[in-house]
Scaffold this motif. Structure first.
Motif, PDB file in Angstrom:
ATOM      1  N   LYS A 192       4.545   2.439   2.318  1.00 41.78           N
ATOM      2  CA  LYS A 192       5.984   2.234   2.132  1.00 41.78           C
ATOM      3  C   LYS A 192       6.338   0.749   2.194  1.00 41.78           C
ATOM      4  CE  LYS A 192      10.454   3.707   4.014  1.00 41.78           C
ATOM      5  NZ  LYS A 192      11.122   4.545   5.059  1.00 41.78           N
ATOM      6  N   GLN A 193       5.778   0.041   3.163  1.00 37.78           N
ATOM      7  CA  GLN A 193       6.055  -1.388   3.289  1.00 37.78           C
ATOM      8  C   GLN A 193       5.508  -2.164   2.093  1.00 37.78           C
ATOM      9  OE1 GLN A 193       5.159  -3.064   7.265  1.00 37.78           O
ATOM     10  NE2 GLN A 193       4.938  -0.953   7.975  1.00 37.78           N
ATOM     11  N   ILE A 194       4.304  -1.812   1.676  1.00 39.77           N
ATOM     12  CA  ILE A 194       3.689  -2.497   0.534  1.00 39.77           C
ATOM     13  C   ILE A 194       4.506  -2.272  -0.735  1.00 39.77           C
ATOM     14  CG2 ILE A 194       1.668  -2.448  -0.984  1.00 39.77           C
ATOM     15  CD1 ILE A 194      -0.019  -1.930   1.566  1.00 39.77           C
ATOM     16  N   ALA A 195       4.982  -1.037  -0.911  1.00 40.03           N
ATOM     17  CA  ALA A 195       5.778  -0.719  -2.093  1.00 40.03           C
ATOM     18  C   ALA A 195       7.105  -1.462  -2.101  1.00 40.03           C
ATOM     19  CB  ALA A 195       6.021   0.791  -2.162  1.00 40.03           C
ATOM     20  N   GLN A 196       7.579  -1.901  -0.949  1.00 42.92           N
ATOM     21  CA  GLN A 196       8.823  -2.673  -0.876  1.00 42.92           C
ATOM     22  C   GLN A 196       8.590  -4.152  -1.157  1.00 42.92           C
ATOM     23  OE1 GLN A 196      10.037  -1.686   3.105  1.00 42.92           O
ATOM     24  NE2 GLN A 196      11.212   0.129   2.482  1.00 42.92           N
ATOM     25  N   VAL A 197       7.384  -4.638  -0.859  1.00 46.71           N
ATOM     26  CA  VAL A 197       7.086  -6.071  -1.008  1.00 46.71           C
ATOM     27  C   VAL A 197       6.594  -6.406  -2.408  1.00 46.71           C
ATOM     28  CG1 VAL A 197       5.613  -7.958  -0.202  1.00 46.71           C
ATOM     29  CG2 VAL A 197       6.617  -6.362   1.448  1.00 46.71           C
ATOM     30  N   GLU A 198       5.671  -5.607  -2.937  1.00 48.22           N
ATOM     31  CA  GLU A 198       5.009  -5.950  -4.195  1.00 48.22           C
ATOM     32  C   GLU A 198       5.963  -6.115  -5.382  1.00 48.22           C
ATOM     33  OE1 GLU A 198       0.472  -4.194  -3.769  1.00 48.22           O
ATOM     34  OE2 GLU A 198       2.015  -2.964  -4.733  1.00 48.22           O
ATOM     35  N   LEU A 207      -0.956  -6.711   5.169  1.00 44.08           N
ATOM     36  CA  LEU A 207      -0.720  -5.259   5.145  1.00 44.08           C
ATOM     37  C   LEU A 207      -1.897  -4.548   4.475  1.00 44.08           C
ATOM     38  CD1 LEU A 207       3.070  -5.032   4.180  1.00 44.08           C
ATOM     39  CD2 LEU A 207       2.028  -4.925   6.458  1.00 44.08           C
ATOM     40  N   TYR A 208      -2.463  -5.176   3.441  1.00 46.46           N
ATOM     41  CA  TYR A 208      -3.663  -4.609   2.811  1.00 46.46           C
ATOM     42  C   TYR A 208      -4.794  -4.481   3.821  1.00 46.46           C
ATOM     43  CZ  TYR A 208      -1.564  -5.693  -1.807  1.00 46.46           C
ATOM     44  OH  TYR A 208      -0.760  -5.775  -2.912  1.00 46.46           O
ATOM     45  N   ASP A 209      -4.992  -5.541   4.617  1.00 47.45           N
ATOM     46  CA  ASP A 209      -6.063  -5.521   5.613  1.00 47.45           C
ATOM     47  C   ASP A 209      -5.847  -4.412   6.637  1.00 47.45           C
ATOM     48  OD1 ASP A 209      -7.524  -7.579   4.531  1.00 47.45           O
ATOM     49  OD2 ASP A 209      -6.682  -9.132   5.817  1.00 47.45           O
ATOM     50  N   ALA A 210      -4.610  -4.291   7.107  1.00 49.49           N
ATOM     51  CA  ALA A 210      -4.310  -3.243   8.095  1.00 49.49           C
ATOM     52  C   ALA A 210      -4.594  -1.862   7.509  1.00 49.49           C
ATOM     53  CB  ALA A 210      -2.855  -3.349   8.537  1.00 49.49           C
ATOM     54  N   ARG A 211      -4.246  -1.672   6.246  1.00 49.20           N
ATOM     55  CA  ARG A 211      -4.482  -0.380   5.596  1.00 49.20           C
ATOM     56  C   ARG A 211      -5.973  -0.119   5.408  1.00 49.20           C
ATOM     57  NH1 ARG A 211      -1.669   0.467  -0.133  1.00 49.20           N
ATOM     58  NH2 ARG A 211      -3.334  -0.985  -0.752  1.00 49.20           N
ATOM     59  N   LYS A 230       0.009   1.604  -8.952  1.00 51.69           N
ATOM     60  CA  LYS A 230       0.804   0.376  -9.033  1.00 51.69           C
ATOM     61  C   LYS A 230       2.244   0.629  -8.567  1.00 51.69           C
ATOM     62  CE  LYS A 230      -2.385  -2.328 -10.745  1.00 51.69           C
ATOM     63  NZ  LYS A 230      -2.910  -3.481  -9.973  1.00 51.69           N
ATOM     64  N   SER A 231       2.820  -0.424  -7.981  1.00 45.83           N
ATOM     65  CA  SER A 231       4.171  -0.302  -7.429  1.00 45.83           C
ATOM     66  C   SER A 231       5.256  -0.511  -8.475  1.00 45.83           C
ATOM     67  CB  SER A 231       4.366  -1.318  -6.290  1.00 45.83           C
ATOM     68  OG  SER A 231       3.482  -1.057  -5.237  1.00 45.83           O
ATOM     69  N   GLY A 232       4.926  -1.192  -9.593  1.00 42.24           N
ATOM     70  CA  GLY A 232       5.923  -1.439 -10.628  1.00 42.24           C
ATOM     71  C   GLY A 232       6.783  -2.647 -10.308  1.00 42.24           C
ATOM     72  N   GLY A 233       7.900  -2.786 -11.012  1.00 44.65           N
ATOM     73  CA  GLY A 233       8.783  -3.931 -10.816  1.00 44.65           C
ATOM     74  C   GLY A 233       8.114  -5.225 -11.266  1.00 44.65           C
ATOM     75  N   ARG A 234       8.288  -6.301 -10.474  1.00 47.13           N
ATOM     76  CA  ARG A 234       7.683  -7.590 -10.789  1.00 47.13           C
ATOM     77  C   ARG A 234       6.358  -7.769 -10.061  1.00 47.13           C
ATOM     78  NH1 ARG A 234      10.551 -11.276  -8.320  1.00 47.13           N
ATOM     79  NH2 ARG A 234       9.585 -12.994  -9.458  1.00 47.13           N
TER      80      ARG A 234
END
Length: 518
Positions: A192-198, A207-211, A230-234
């Protein structure tokens, strides 16, 4: 016409980019000893040249560069090596757990030793030989009875100890499933956090490392398959996106069970043939694992479809499970079944001989071994007849067989037969004697223990090789970082010096040139 201040902008970009590289180097150095940290690098790229393309673009010789920029900050990771690492971690988790279960069993059986069941049987046989030579000796009778009590106590102790360990293994299954649920929840939250940042164009490397650390831990418990979305967006092209976690099974109709997808996750529950207790531990031998909620909705893995990998499968194999034929199998159930069988057959054969003999009073012998709880005799309830225990004269050491010379009371012939029970081949033990059967059980356990230790060593070796390969790619090398620090520092200094040069040039133009016609 080019800008008068173009050189300042170019050098400023150089300073900012090298500064970002220095900050990233400092981050790497600070995390040199952080478990699971992957080193990061700044992907530098040249900015668009001048002039740009277009009808109104000025015409000039050449195509001037405008400097450098930090395109992205990327962690260094190899997905294929990660996959290898998790595969080897899965094997190690299985064999480490099995080795631990066998080691606890060996500690209880304690063979060979001066205190184990085998020694108790040997001492019992020795006391019967002594009794055969001195059938009317009250001391010899008392010793034989006490040695019989010791045999029964040894069976009771081993059964109770193994049952307690088996119960603890069931609790460990419950704890492990709770740990799995915690990991799945954390992976979903990180997704969820990654999808908000990417989508904002950033790379959440930490966050990748923690996952990935959570995925590594999960792989040691259950076999997993990992996919990315992929998260999409930019989001950058190199952004990893959210992870989808699937549990691998041996069921052709259901080879994968999705347990994490984006921020949705499932919960795992163990189910025994008696269900699950209030603490989430299986009651009775394992039958299945159930996933509820999240992407799995409601999905079940039969224990017979668990892949032979991961600590959870190993715990199930040790604790006990119901196979496809409905029989209870497993390391501890098998050992307890063998001990129960041995105790029952031995007690039955011994009682048969004892009841054919005569005690010191000339009465026919009673059953020597009895059940403490009224159930069929096994290792858990075998005991000595209280009548004989209180009065050793009730021990039927003699025989009234007319074919035996001197068949009077106290001839000791039946005591010899009782001793022979330990070495006679008994149909109930597959044609083996009690001593031979138990030696075979101990020998088989020793072979299993030796195999598990070898497999642990092999798994550690292979995992170590993969881990070293992964570390050579992803871990922080202080020597390399120090080299990078000097490199980026010198580049920063050079850009700063370039600004000074441009500043001096502009100062000459602005302040040092006169006004025409003055």
């Amino acid at each position: 016409m080019r800008s008068t201040f173009m050189g300042l902008e170019t050098s400023k970009r150089g300073m900012f980019t090298q500064q970002s590289a220095l900050y990233t180097t400092g981050h790497n150095i600070s995390n040199a000893n952080t478990l699971g940290y992957s080193r990061q690098r700044v992907n530098m790229q040249a900015t668009a040249g001048y002039p740009g393309a277009g009808l109104n673009a000025p015409t000039m010789p050449g195509f001037l560069g405008t400097g450098v920029e930090a395109g992205s900050i990327q962690r260094i990771r190899d997905g294929f090596v990660d996959q290898q690492f998790r595969g080897e971690s899965n094997k190690l988790g299985y064999w480490e757990s099995r080795t631990n279960a066998i080691s606890q069993m060996e500690d209880v059986l304690a063979e060979p030793s001066a205190y184990g069941l085998q020694q108790s049987l040997s001492d019992f046989w020795q006391s019967l030989q002594t009794l055969a030579a001195n059938p009317e000796n009250g001391g010899a009778r008392a010793v034989a009875v006490e040695r019989g009590v010791a045999v029964a106590d040894s069976f009771n102790y081993i059964h109770k100890s193994l049952s307690e360990i088996q119960t603890n293994l069931g609790k460990e299954i419950g704890v492990t499933t709770k740990n799995v649920n915690s990991i799945l929840k954390q992976i979903g939250e990180l997704n969820k956090q990654i999808a908000q940042v990417e989508p904002n164009g950033y790379m959440p490397n930490d966050l990748y490392d923690a996952r990935d650390n959570l995925l590594d831990e999960l792989a040691g418990i259950m076999p997993i398959e990992v996919d990315y979305e992929k998260s999409g967006g930019r989001a950058l092209e190199i952004a990893e996106g959210t992870v989808t976690v699937k549990i691998k099974t041996n069921d052709p109709a259901n080879p994968f069970i999705t347990v994490v997808q984006k921020d949705s996750y499932s919960e795992l529950s163990p189910v025994g043939n008696g269900g699950t207790d209030a603490e989430g531990n299986p009651k009775g031998p394992m039958t299945r694992f159930t996933f509820t909620g999240g992407p799995a909705e409601v999905n079940t893995i039969n224990v017979n479809n668990l892949q032979n990998a991961g600590s959870l499968k190993s715990l199930t194999d040790s604790y006990g499970y119901v196979d496809s034929n409905g029989d209870t199998k497993g390391l501890y159930p098998d050992m307890l079944a063998k001990l129960n069988k041995m105790a029952n057959v031995f007690a039955d054969a011994f009682n048969t001989v004892h009841q054919d003999g005569k005690d010191l009073n000339g009465d026919t012998g009673e059953a020597f071994f009895v059940s403490k709880d009224g159930q069929p005799i096994d290792a858990s309830n075998i005991g000595i007849n209280s009548v004989i225990e209180k009065d050793p004269n009730k021990l039927a050491a003699s025989t009234s067989d007319p074919n035996v010379t001197d068949p009077e009371v106290g001839n000791g012939e039946n005591a010899k037969k009782l001793g022979d029970v330990l070495f006679n081949k008994l149909p109930g033990l597959d044609g083996s004697s009690v001593q031979t059967y138990y030696s075979g059980v101990i020998g088989e356990l020793g072979v299993q223990g030796e195999q598990s230790i070898k497999m642990v060593k092999n798994a550690i070796t292979l995992l170590g090789a993969v881990s070293n390969r992964r570390d050579s790619i992803s871990s922080v090398s202080l020597d390399e970082e120090m080299t990078n620090m000097i490199k980026f520092q010198q580049a920063y200094n050079a850009s700063a010096r370039m600004i000074t040069v441009v500043d001096e040039t502009l100062d000459k133009i602005i302040n040092g040139m006169g006004v025409a016609g003055r």
